[in-house]
Design an enzyme around this catalytic site. Structure first.
Site, PDB file in Angstrom:
ATOM      1  N   SER A   1       5.661  11.645  19.316  1.00 29.12           N
ATOM      2  CA  SER A   1       6.684  12.527  18.766  1.00 29.12           C
ATOM      3  C   SER A   1       8.054  12.026  19.183  1.00 29.12           C
ATOM      4  O   SER A   1       8.219  11.469  20.272  1.00 29.12           O
ATOM      5  CB  SER A   1       6.471  13.956  19.278  1.00 29.12           C
ATOM      6  OG  SER A   1       7.609  14.758  19.039  1.00 29.12           O
TER       7      SER A   1
ATOM      8  N   LYS B   1       2.840  14.584  23.213  1.00 33.22           N
ATOM      9  CA  LYS B   1       2.006  14.696  22.020  1.00 33.22           C
ATOM     10  C   LYS B   1       1.374  13.369  21.628  1.00 33.22           C
ATOM     11  O   LYS B   1       1.940  12.294  21.835  1.00 33.22           O
ATOM     12  CB  LYS B   1       2.825  15.225  20.834  1.00 33.22           C
ATOM     13  CG  LYS B   1       3.256  16.675  20.954  1.00 33.22           C
ATOM     14  CD  LYS B   1       3.860  17.154  19.651  1.00 33.22           C
ATOM     15  CE  LYS B   1       2.809  17.258  18.566  1.00 33.22           C
ATOM     16  NZ  LYS B   1       3.364  17.708  17.287  1.00 33.22           N
TER      17      LYS B   1
ATOM     18  N   ASN C   1      -0.006  12.539  18.057  1.00 33.64           N
ATOM     19  CA  ASN C   1      -0.200  13.078  16.714  1.00 33.64           C
ATOM     20  C   ASN C   1      -1.276  12.307  15.935  1.00 33.64           C
ATOM     21  O   ASN C   1      -1.375  11.087  16.061  1.00 33.64           O
ATOM     22  CB  ASN C   1       1.111  13.019  15.929  1.00 33.64           C
ATOM     23  CG  ASN C   1       2.183  13.900  16.531  1.00 33.64           C
ATOM     24  OD1 ASN C   1       1.896  14.988  17.010  1.00 33.64           O
ATOM     25  ND2 ASN C   1       3.422  13.423  16.515  1.00 33.64           N
TER      26      ASN C   1
ATOM     27  N   ARG D   1      -0.880   1.671 -31.210  1.00 35.68           N
ATOM     28  CA  ARG D   1      -0.250   1.385 -29.920  1.00 35.68           C
ATOM     29  C   ARG D   1       0.684   2.537 -29.621  1.00 35.68           C
ATOM     30  O   ARG D   1       1.499   2.918 -30.439  1.00 35.68           O
ATOM     31  CB  ARG D   1       0.511   0.067 -29.916  1.00 35.68           C
ATOM     32  CG  ARG D   1       0.959  -0.329 -28.504  1.00 35.68           C
ATOM     33  CD  ARG D   1       1.613  -1.695 -28.461  1.00 35.68           C
ATOM     34  NE  ARG D   1       0.774  -2.706 -29.102  1.00 35.68           N
ATOM     35  CZ  ARG D   1       1.207  -3.914 -29.412  1.00 35.68           C
ATOM     36  NH1 ARG D   1       2.440  -4.276 -29.143  1.00 35.68           N
ATOM     37  NH2 ARG D   1       0.394  -4.776 -29.992  1.00 35.68           N
TER      38      ARG D   1
END
Length: 403
Positions: free
Chosen positions: A266, A272, A274, A306
């Site tokens: 983080s 943290k 993550n 087309r």
């Protein structure tokens, strides 16, 4: 390549890049020219190796004039090609032939790359199932603990979804078709050049073999060949998204059943870790379906022989979907190979979930028998069937069987 708007884009390398697409268009022109010479339609003196050193940006700027990169490319190649080659270059083809066939060449490379990633994923997931065959954990429905289950059952569900998606992809790899139809999908110019319908079809089949693509009738405004590929790519992202969602949820601090091998940090909270791979995989899964949907919308709005805009909308859409799927595949391999399973936390969560056997008691009473000790139903058979299916897939692709 790099893309600040899509972290990890560099992992796709050259897959479905503008440069790869340009090389593929030149390869189509080369194969067609060679086919004309070998069929005796063009003189032997027209044989020539086309210049592949073409600037992407220049062709992109020229494409704005008529809405297609082919005209500018052909004009440039003719400028660099001597007679009689320049006179025969591109004869019998139309822009859609070159674009659609080049897309198939690029997509073949994408599917090859995906197959390599998936093989590793299947092996590792199968090994995780074997390792955690009897590890207990709660199964959850609507976010709540529901019944006893096992870690192996959870991983088997991931593997089963991946195998389903892989089956769809594998079925396409040998069916990627050339697009040779001429101006309106009738090969009228090629019949004129070769002298008969049989000769025209023989030429298209010969060039298809040179390109290692499947011979096919023209599919100018019948776009199933492309939507099937889009669906297969989205299906893979669905399977990885399911896995990533489970890992991200299971890695929550209060759950702790899974953890990524190398979580991200983080910018403000150093404690943290993550689940970055799971997050990026989910991002791909959230956007793949809408991209495939755009291909279906374009197919539904094709008109005449087309399409006026629908065809043009496909190119960037399939390129974006393909590159993002390759990136998701690389992220999924990273996630799966580094995944840490915490069976002790899974068992503790099951024990803390309270009484999960109310349904069992009701069913046992209704049937007039004593409840069994596990209430795992056919879990073992489901796990075994998934392992067997994985082993058969790996064997079919000459890969090591880890189950």
């Amino acid at each position: 390549m790099t893309d600040l708007f899509w972290p990890g884009d560099h992992l796709a390398g050259d897959a479905m890049s503008e440069a790869a697409f340009l090389r593929a268009m030149i390869a189509v022109e080369q194969a067609w020219l060679d086919g004309l010479v070998e069929a005796g339609v063009a003189p032997a003196e027209a044989e020539f190796t086309l210049d592949t050193a073409v600037d992407v940006e220049r062709i992109a700027l020229l494409a704005d004039a008529d809405g297609s990169p082919v005209s500018g490319l052909v004009n440039l190649l003719r400028e660099r090609t001597p007679e009689p080659t320049s006179r025969w270059l591109h004869r019998g083809l139309t822009s859609q032939d070159v674009v659609d066939t080049a897309l198939m060449l690029c997509l073949r490379d994408v599917l090859t790359r995906l197959s390599e990633e998936i093989a590793t994923q299947i092996q590792v997931l199968a090994a995780l199932i074997v390792t955690h065959r009897d590890a207990p954990m709660p199964a959850r429905t609507l976010t709540q603990a529901a019944l006893p289950s096992t870690v192996a059952a959870k991983v088997a569900a991931w593997l089963s979804g991946l195998l389903d998606a892989t089956d769809a992809m594998v079925a396409l790899r040998t069916r990627l078709p050339v697009q040779f139809g001429g101006a309106v999908g009738t090969l009228a110019a090629v019949v004129e050049l070769t002298g008969s319908a049989d000769n025209a079809l023989h030429l298209t089949e010969h060039v298809a073999r040179r390109l290692r693509l499947a011979a096919a009738p023209p599919w100018q405004t019948t776009r199933a060949p492309l939507t099937r590929i889009g669906d297969a790519l989205a299906g893979l992202c669905d399977a990885w998204g399911h896995l990533a969602a489970d890992v991200a949820t299971g890695s929550r601090t209060e759950i702790g059943e899974f953890a990524e091998g190398s979580g991200g940090g983080s910018s403000t909270m150093p404690h943290k870790s993550n689940p970055v791979r799971s997050v990026l995989i989910r991002r791909a899964a959230l956007t793949a379906g809408p991209l495939a949907g755009t291909l279906h919308t374009a197919a539904a709005l094709s008109v005449d022989e087309r399409a006026d805009g629908a065809w043009h909308a496909e190119w960037a859409t399939i390129a974006t979907l393909a590159r993002r799927t390759v990136v998701a595949a690389a992220h999924a391999t990273d996630l799966i190979t580094g995944l840490r399973v915490h069976p002790d936390r899974a068992a503790a969560n099951l024990a803390a979930a309270g009484d999960l056997r109310a349904e069992q008691r009701t069913m046992a009473t209704l049937a007039g028998r004593q409840p069994d000790s596990t209430y795992l139903g056919i879990t073992d058979r489901l796990v075994e069937a998934t392992l067997d299916r994985a082993a058969r897939h790996l064997a079919a692709h000459r890969l090591k069987d880890v189950s």
